[in-house]
Design a protein around this motif. Structure first.
Motif, mmCIF file in Angstrom:
data_model
loop_
_atom_site.group_PDB
_atom_site.id
_atom_site.type_symbol
_atom_site.label_atom_id
_atom_site.label_comp_id
_atom_site.label_asym_id
_atom_site.label_seq_id
_atom_site.Cartn_x
_atom_site.Cartn_y
_atom_site.Cartn_z
ATOM 1 N N PHE A 16 -12.823 17.987 13.681
ATOM 2 C CA PHE A 16 -11.756 16.990 13.558
ATOM 3 C C PHE A 16 -10.606 17.526 12.710
ATOM 4 O O PHE A 16 -9.431 17.373 13.068
ATOM 5 N N LEU A 17 -10.922 18.156 11.575
ATOM 6 C CA LEU A 17 -9.877 18.734 10.728
ATOM 7 C C LEU A 17 -9.105 19.826 11.455
ATOM 8 O O LEU A 17 -7.877 19.936 11.323
ATOM 9 N N LEU A 18 -9.803 20.621 12.242
ATOM 10 C CA LEU A 18 -9.144 21.680 13.013
ATOM 11 C C LEU A 18 -8.184 21.089 14.036
ATOM 12 O O LEU A 18 -7.068 21.582 14.221
ATOM 13 N N ILE A 19 -8.600 20.006 14.676
ATOM 14 C CA ILE A 19 -7.721 19.342 15.645
ATOM 15 C C ILE A 19 -6.470 18.816 14.950
ATOM 16 O O ILE A 19 -5.353 18.972 15.444
ATOM 17 N N VAL A 20 -6.657 18.200 13.785
ATOM 18 C CA VAL A 20 -5.511 17.650 13.043
ATOM 19 C C VAL A 20 -4.552 18.763 12.629
ATOM 20 O O VAL A 20 -3.332 18.640 12.803
ATOM 21 N N VAL A 21 -5.089 19.860 12.106
ATOM 22 C CA VAL A 21 -4.233 20.963 11.650
ATOM 23 C C VAL A 21 -3.480 21.573 12.827
ATOM 24 O O VAL A 21 -2.288 21.894 12.723
ATOM 25 N N ILE A 22 -4.123 21.693 13.965
ATOM 26 C CA ILE A 22 -3.459 22.281 15.135
ATOM 27 C C ILE A 22 -2.392 21.337 15.678
ATOM 28 O O ILE A 22 -1.299 21.762 16.059
ATOM 29 N N MET A 23 -2.676 20.043 15.682
ATOM 30 C CA MET A 23 -1.705 19.087 16.210
ATOM 31 C C MET A 23 -0.478 18.946 15.300
ATOM 32 O O MET A 23 0.604 18.616 15.785
ATOM 33 N N VAL A 24 -0.626 19.188 14.012
ATOM 34 C CA VAL A 24 0.497 19.082 13.080
ATOM 35 C C VAL A 24 1.470 20.242 13.272
ATOM 36 O O VAL A 24 2.671 20.094 13.086
ATOM 37 N N GLN A 25 0.964 21.372 13.698
ATOM 38 C CA GLN A 25 1.813 22.546 13.851
ATOM 39 C C GLN A 25 2.779 22.360 15.005
ATOM 40 O O GLN A 25 2.459 21.752 16.022
ATOM 41 N N ASN A 26 3.960 22.925 14.847
ATOM 42 C CA ASN A 26 4.965 22.922 15.899
ATOM 43 C C ASN A 26 5.098 24.357 16.396
ATOM 44 O O ASN A 26 5.348 25.264 15.600
ATOM 45 N N PRO A 27 4.940 24.588 17.677
ATOM 46 C CA PRO A 27 4.996 25.969 18.164
ATOM 47 C C PRO A 27 6.353 26.634 17.956
ATOM 48 O O PRO A 27 6.469 27.838 18.011
ATOM 49 N N LEU A 54 -0.583 26.137 7.100
ATOM 50 C CA LEU A 54 -1.184 25.632 8.334
ATOM 51 C C LEU A 54 -1.831 26.757 9.137
ATOM 52 O O LEU A 54 -2.892 26.575 9.739
ATOM 53 N N ASP A 55 -1.194 27.916 9.139
ATOM 54 C CA ASP A 55 -1.749 29.062 9.855
ATOM 55 C C ASP A 55 -3.065 29.513 9.226
ATOM 56 O O ASP A 55 -4.064 29.730 9.921
ATOM 57 N N LYS A 56 -3.080 29.629 7.890
ATOM 58 C CA LYS A 56 -4.306 30.039 7.208
ATOM 59 C C LYS A 56 -5.393 28.970 7.350
ATOM 60 O O LYS A 56 -6.574 29.292 7.517
ATOM 61 N N SER A 57 -4.999 27.709 7.278
ATOM 62 C CA SER A 57 -5.975 26.618 7.433
ATOM 63 C C SER A 57 -6.623 26.662 8.816
ATOM 64 O O SER A 57 -7.828 26.436 8.950
ATOM 65 N N THR A 58 -5.831 26.946 9.833
ATOM 66 C CA THR A 58 -6.378 27.035 11.192
ATOM 67 C C THR A 58 -7.413 28.140 11.283
ATOM 68 O O THR A 58 -8.498 27.937 11.833
ATOM 69 N N TRP A 59 -7.101 29.308 10.747
ATOM 70 C CA TRP A 59 -8.033 30.432 10.822
ATOM 71 C C TRP A 59 -9.295 30.174 10.006
ATOM 72 O O TRP A 59 -10.406 30.469 10.448
#
Length: 118
Positions: A16-27, A54-59
């Protein structure tokens, strides 16, 4: 079984946290930082720092999710009995009797279809 339940709960939370972090990012590079501050020099943390976070959090979350999934395999209760295929066990005797042959259809005079063909 309790360990697997803990792993399952952690996997769901991290996913769930990964989904939130990815959705917050703007390409295109805006993302979360462009919604706060409205541009200019008064941005929350700046664009570069927010993008890096956000990038580090995703990884980190993706790596942690992968580790949790692999570790949950160890926690699965395999049980006492073997779940191997009986087809691979040469000692297993699971023979079934052959079904009885169906009776041949009889003609009206009491002879079978094979008797009339001769």
């Amino acid at each position: 079984m309790m360990n697997f339940t803990i792993f399952l709960a952690l996997i769901v939370v991290v996913a769930f946290l990964l989904i939130v972090v990815i959705m917050v990012q703007n390409p295109k590079g805006g993302g979360l930082s462009s919604t706060f501050g409205g541009g200019g020099s008064q941005q929350l943390g700046g664009v570069k720092k927010t993008t890096d976070f956000l990038d580090k959090s995703t990884w980190y979350l993706a790596t942690f999710l992968l580790v949790l999934i692999l570790a949950s395999n160890v926690a699965i209760n395999k049980g006492g009995d073997s779940a191997d295929s009986k087809a691979l066990d040469p000692d297993a005797t699971t023979t079934q009797p052959l079904p009885d042959a169906a009776p041949l259809p009889t003609a009206n005079d009491g002879t079978t279809a094979n008797d009339t063909a001769q």
